[in-house]
Design an enzyme around this catalytic site. Structure first.
Site, PDB file in Angstrom:
ATOM      1  N   THR A  21       0.808  -1.197   0.098  1.00 34.58           N
ATOM      2  CA  THR A  21       0.097   0.048  -0.062  1.00 34.58           C
ATOM      3  C   THR A  21       0.803   1.292   0.015  1.00 34.58           C
ATOM      4  OG1 THR A  21      -1.259   1.444   1.555  1.00 34.58           O
ATOM      5  CG2 THR A  21      -0.073  -0.504   2.433  1.00 34.58           C
ATOM      6  N   ASP A  22       0.446   2.344  -0.470  1.00 29.52           N
ATOM      7  CA  ASP A  22       0.955   3.578  -0.414  1.00 29.52           C
ATOM      8  C   ASP A  22       1.319   4.050   1.070  1.00 29.52           C
ATOM      9  OD1 ASP A  22      -1.539   4.376   0.227  1.00 29.52           O
ATOM     10  OD2 ASP A  22      -2.137   5.840  -1.138  1.00 29.52           O
ATOM     11  N   GLU A  23       0.472   3.397   2.061  1.00 29.63           N
ATOM     12  CA  GLU A  23       0.517   4.048   3.356  1.00 29.63           C
ATOM     13  C   GLU A  23       1.974   3.745   4.069  1.00 29.63           C
ATOM     14  OE1 GLU A  23      -3.200   3.469   5.631  1.00 29.63           O
ATOM     15  OE2 GLU A  23      -4.410   3.459   3.532  1.00 29.63           O
ATOM     16  N   TYR A  34      -1.645  -0.366  11.303  1.00 29.09           N
ATOM     17  CA  TYR A  34      -1.984  -1.222   9.716  1.00 29.09           C
ATOM     18  C   TYR A  34      -0.690  -0.971   8.885  1.00 29.09           C
ATOM     19  CZ  TYR A  34      -3.414  -1.647   4.959  1.00 29.09           C
ATOM     20  OH  TYR A  34      -3.315  -1.772   3.638  1.00 29.09           O
ATOM     21  N   LYS A  66       2.292  -3.351   7.264  1.00 33.59           N
ATOM     22  CA  LYS A  66       2.367  -3.626   5.923  1.00 33.59           C
ATOM     23  C   LYS A  66       3.842  -3.489   5.554  1.00 33.59           C
ATOM     24  CE  LYS A  66      -0.383  -4.681   3.052  1.00 33.59           C
ATOM     25  NZ  LYS A  66      -0.605  -6.040   2.525  1.00 33.59           N
ATOM     26  N   ASN A  77      -8.322   2.158  -3.010  1.00 34.80           N
ATOM     27  CA  ASN A  77      -9.203   1.716  -4.088  1.00 34.80           C
ATOM     28  C   ASN A  77     -10.678   1.886  -3.596  1.00 34.80           C
ATOM     29  OD1 ASN A  77      -7.742  -1.247  -5.394  1.00 34.80           O
ATOM     30  ND2 ASN A  77      -6.683   0.187  -4.457  1.00 34.80           N
TER      31      ASN A  77
HETATM   32  P1  NAD Z   1     -10.117  -6.856   2.561  1.00 34.36           P
HETATM   33  O1  NAD Z   1     -10.252  -6.566   4.211  1.00 34.36           O
HETATM   34  O2  NAD Z   1     -11.320  -6.509   1.859  1.00 34.36           O
HETATM   35  O3  NAD Z   1      -9.854  -8.396   2.499  1.00 34.36           O
HETATM   36  C1  NAD Z   1      -8.992  -9.028   3.181  1.00 34.36           C
HETATM   37  C2  NAD Z   1      -9.197 -10.595   2.977  1.00 34.36           C
HETATM   38  O4  NAD Z   1      -8.260 -11.308   3.261  1.00 34.36           O
HETATM   39  C3  NAD Z   1     -10.443 -11.126   3.478  1.00 34.36           C
HETATM   40  O5  NAD Z   1     -11.282 -12.061   2.554  1.00 34.36           O
HETATM   41  C4  NAD Z   1     -10.016 -12.049   4.542  1.00 34.36           C
HETATM   42  O6  NAD Z   1     -10.950 -13.105   4.913  1.00 34.36           O
HETATM   43  C5  NAD Z   1      -8.697 -12.344   4.347  1.00 34.36           C
HETATM   44  N1  NAD Z   1      -7.795 -12.694   5.355  1.00 34.36           N
HETATM   45  C6  NAD Z   1      -7.790 -11.804   6.602  1.00 34.36           C
HETATM   46  N2  NAD Z   1      -6.748 -12.508   7.322  1.00 34.36           N
HETATM   47  C7  NAD Z   1      -6.394 -13.588   6.687  1.00 34.36           C
HETATM   48  C8  NAD Z   1      -5.666 -14.805   7.083  1.00 34.36           C
HETATM   49  N3  NAD Z   1      -4.892 -14.869   8.198  1.00 34.36           N
HETATM   50  N4  NAD Z   1      -5.537 -15.953   6.324  1.00 34.36           N
HETATM   51  C9  NAD Z   1      -6.220 -15.992   5.193  1.00 34.36           C
HETATM   52  N5  NAD Z   1      -7.077 -14.830   4.618  1.00 34.36           N
HETATM   53  C10 NAD Z   1      -7.141 -13.778   5.410  1.00 34.36           C
HETATM   54  O7  NAD Z   1      -9.160  -6.157   2.029  1.00 34.36           O
HETATM   55  P2  NAD Z   1      -8.739  -5.497   0.470  1.00 34.36           P
HETATM   56  O8  NAD Z   1      -9.185  -3.894   0.601  1.00 34.36           O
HETATM   57  O9  NAD Z   1      -9.186  -6.229  -0.483  1.00 34.36           O
HETATM   58  O10 NAD Z   1      -7.100  -5.573   0.556  1.00 34.36           O
HETATM   59  C11 NAD Z   1      -6.253  -6.564  -0.208  1.00 34.36           C
HETATM   60  C12 NAD Z   1      -4.910  -6.234   0.160  1.00 34.36           C
HETATM   61  O11 NAD Z   1      -4.696  -5.047  -0.879  1.00 34.36           O
HETATM   62  C13 NAD Z   1      -4.492  -6.021   1.509  1.00 34.36           C
HETATM   63  O12 NAD Z   1      -3.304  -6.554   1.672  1.00 34.36           O
HETATM   64  C14 NAD Z   1      -4.350  -4.565   1.656  1.00 34.36           C
HETATM   65  O13 NAD Z   1      -3.420  -4.096   2.310  1.00 34.36           O
HETATM   66  C15 NAD Z   1      -3.935  -4.136   0.115  1.00 34.36           C
HETATM   67  N6  NAD Z   1      -4.382  -2.773  -0.144  1.00 34.36           N
HETATM   68  C16 NAD Z   1      -5.613  -2.278  -0.158  1.00 34.36           C
HETATM   69  C17 NAD Z   1      -5.976  -0.988  -0.547  1.00 34.36           C
HETATM   70  C18 NAD Z   1      -7.395  -0.564  -0.515  1.00 34.36           C
HETATM   71  O14 NAD Z   1      -7.666   0.686  -0.996  1.00 34.36           O
HETATM   72  N7  NAD Z   1      -8.156  -1.326  -0.080  1.00 34.36           N
HETATM   73  C19 NAD Z   1      -4.913  -0.199  -1.032  1.00 34.36           C
HETATM   74  C20 NAD Z   1      -3.664  -0.631  -1.421  1.00 34.36           C
HETATM   75  C21 NAD Z   1      -3.353  -1.760  -0.732  1.00 34.36           C
HETATM   76  P1  TYD Z   2     -10.562   4.663   4.685  1.00 34.38           P
HETATM   77  O1  TYD Z   2     -11.391   4.148   3.815  1.00 34.38           O
HETATM   78  O2  TYD Z   2     -10.661   4.048   6.101  1.00 34.38           O
HETATM   79  O3  TYD Z   2      -9.027   4.161   4.105  1.00 34.38           O
HETATM   80  P2  TYD Z   2      -7.488   4.558   4.628  1.00 34.38           P
HETATM   81  O4  TYD Z   2      -7.720   5.113   5.932  1.00 34.38           O
HETATM   82  O5  TYD Z   2      -6.616   3.460   4.620  1.00 34.38           O
HETATM   83  O6  TYD Z   2      -6.856   5.729   3.748  1.00 34.38           O
HETATM   84  O7  TYD Z   2     -10.306   6.269   4.985  1.00 34.38           O
HETATM   85  C1  TYD Z   2     -10.260   7.079   3.979  1.00 34.38           C
HETATM   86  C2  TYD Z   2     -10.429   8.391   4.420  1.00 34.38           C
HETATM   87  O8  TYD Z   2     -11.621   8.647   4.862  1.00 34.38           O
HETATM   88  C3  TYD Z   2      -9.347   8.880   5.627  1.00 34.38           C
HETATM   89  O9  TYD Z   2      -8.837  10.084   5.523  1.00 34.38           O
HETATM   90  C4  TYD Z   2     -10.385   8.565   6.647  1.00 34.38           C
HETATM   91  C5  TYD Z   2     -11.534   9.267   6.084  1.00 34.38           C
HETATM   92  N1  TYD Z   2     -12.984   8.697   6.913  1.00 34.38           N
HETATM   93  C6  TYD Z   2     -13.781   9.536   7.302  1.00 34.38           C
HETATM   94  O10 TYD Z   2     -13.674  10.723   7.063  1.00 34.38           O
HETATM   95  N2  TYD Z   2     -14.876   8.854   7.894  1.00 34.38           N
HETATM   96  C7  TYD Z   2     -15.060   7.414   7.835  1.00 34.38           C
HETATM   97  O11 TYD Z   2     -16.290   6.956   8.566  1.00 34.38           O
HETATM   98  C8  TYD Z   2     -14.259   6.753   7.436  1.00 34.38           C
HETATM   99  C9  TYD Z   2     -14.314   5.338   7.234  1.00 34.38           C
HETATM  100  C10 TYD Z   2     -13.011   7.342   6.768  1.00 34.38           C
END
Ligand code: NAD
Ligand code: TYD
Length: 339
Positions: A128-130, A153, A157, A183
């Site tokens: 992640t960018d974070e 978190y 990562k 995303n």
């Molecule tokens: P999500 O929370 O929607 O899904 C995570 C999945 O992992 C779930 O299906 C969960 O059941 C499974 N899981 C959790 N712990 C597990 C374990 N111990 N063993 C097997 N499965 C397990 O997450 P997401 O948003 O789909 O993110 C997927 C990946 O992308 C993550 O690694 C996250 O850090 C990375 N990512 C997410 C974003 C975003 O904006 N959502 C951006 C950049 C990177």
């Molecule tokens: P989030 O979707 O939790 O992603 P991330 O913290 O990983 O970037 O949050 C996106 C942005 O929105 C973040 O700046 C926090 C803000 N936020 C709110 O203002 N209210 C909310 O209820 C949530 C879940 C997030």
């Protein structure tokens, strides 16, 4: 056939990635390994099991379970392991970091050991960018920056990224890392900003904006991310990390106002609530490396992608009602009770 293990395939990005792969890579056979935590919804992939019975299968399991992972990876002889399994929500990591360290760090170590031992050709870590920390009003993250995570978190990562680096350096493992910005799109669990605001607005509930709503995220449509993951898996250079971003920087408040407009809801639903502790101010991705070296760039315009996403949530009320009621969690037990 290319044999692929995708972990976390019942989560938001994993579900979209499985769809992307099965539709666009007819010679890939995919196993989806997922523990089905609160964020994993087996209903997301129900149609895939029916549409692609020969090329898709599901295994329930935990990436931190070393004997189980060792057995699975040893038996299946995968060409590629893509790790998406993770605890992914910053707010949850503030309330309890333990499970983040277990899954996001220890789970990666378990996968790396098995991948190394059984000679899997390539490991791809979805990061992640974070991991880069937070930006001020200007500038963007590039791959050469030191990692400076601020939340439990993002620290977990970043630790995983460093473990991958260490296995490449120490053991000569073939591995690549993707680092993507925020995303949005179908199947996102309604704890994250966009789906939470869409569902609250649909229901006419308050829209809780943290702090003053001026924090900035760089939004990318999930399918663009998935195409980027596959691009890096196929063409990325081992040892390299690749940034992916959508080039759509938005203040949170702007997104919430846009959602109100789309759903014809008054902005008086917006409520400014106590800020997230340690809230990163701004993320912005410089993705020129992957564009230059691998030919990837995002395709979906933010306004169009957001409009489509809102339409998806409106059209899939059963999907999110079952999440809000908790019913989706019983699905596995029902599906697999007699197997
Ligand atoms: P999500 O929370 O929607 O899904 C995570 C999945 O992992 C779930 O299906 C969960 O059941 C499974 N899981 C959790 N712990 C597990 C374990 N111990 N063993 C097997 N499965 C397990 O997450 P997401 O948003 O789909 O993110 C997927 C990946 O992308 C993550 O690694 C996250 O850090 C990375 N990512 C997410 C974003 C975003 O904006 N959502 C951006 C950049 C990177
Ligand atoms: P989030 O979707 O939790 O992603 P991330 O913290 O990983 O970037 O949050 C996106 C942005 O929105 C973040 O700046 C926090 C803000 N936020 C709110 O203002 N209210 C909310 O209820 C949530 C879940 C997030």
């Amino acid at each position: 056939m290319t044999e692929v293990l995708v972990t976390g395939g019942c989560g938001f990005i994993g579900t979209n990635l499985l769809r992307y792969i099965l539709e666009n890579r007819p010679d890939w056979e995919v196993v989806n390994l997922d523990q089905l935590t609160y964020a994993g919804n087996l209903e997301n992939t129900d149609d895939l099991a029916k549409r692609y019975p020969a090329r898709y299968s599901f295994v329930r399991g935990d990436i931190t379970d070393a004997p189980f992972i060792d057995e699975l990876i040893g038996r299946r002889r995968f060409d590629l392991v893509m790790n998406l399994a993770a605890e992914s929500h910053v707010d949850r990591s503030i309330h309890g970091a333990g499970v983040f360290i277990r899954t996001n760090v220890q789970g990666v170590q378990v996968l790396l050991d098995a991948v190394l031992k059984h000679g899997v050709k390539r490991f791809l870590q979805v990061s992640t960018d974070e991991v880069y920390g937070s930006l001020g009003a200007s500038g963007s993250f590039h791959e050469g920056l030191p990692l400076a995570p601020n939340s439990p978190y993002s620290a977990s990562k970043a630790a995983a990224d460093l473990l991958v680096r260490a296995y490449i350096h120490t053991h000569g493992l073939d591995a690549v890392i993707t680092r993507c910005s925020n995303n949005y799109g179908p199947y996102q669990f309604p704890e994250k900003l966009i789906p939470l605001m869409v569902l609250n607005a649909i229901k006419g509930k308050e829209l809780p904006v943290y702090g003053n709503g001026r924090n900035v995220r760089d939004w990318i449509y999930v399918e663009d991310h998935c195409r980027g993951i596959v691009t890096v898996a196929e063409k990325g250079v081992s040892g390299e990390a690749y940034n992916l971003g959508g080039g759509a920087e938005k203040e949170n408040i702007e997104i919430v106002r846009t959602i109100c407009r789309h759903l014809n809801r008054p902005e008086t639903l917006i409520r400014f609530v106590k800020d997230r502790p340690g809230h990163d101010f701004r993320y912005a991705m410089d993705h020129s490396k992957i564009t230059r070296d691998l030919g990837w760039s995002p395709r979906v315009d933010f306004d169009e992608g957001l409009a489509e996403t809102i339409v998806w949530y409106l059209a899939n009320e059963t999907w999110w009602e079952r999440i809000l009621s908790g019913d989706y969690r019983n699905y596995y037990e029902r599906m697999y009770a007699d197997r």
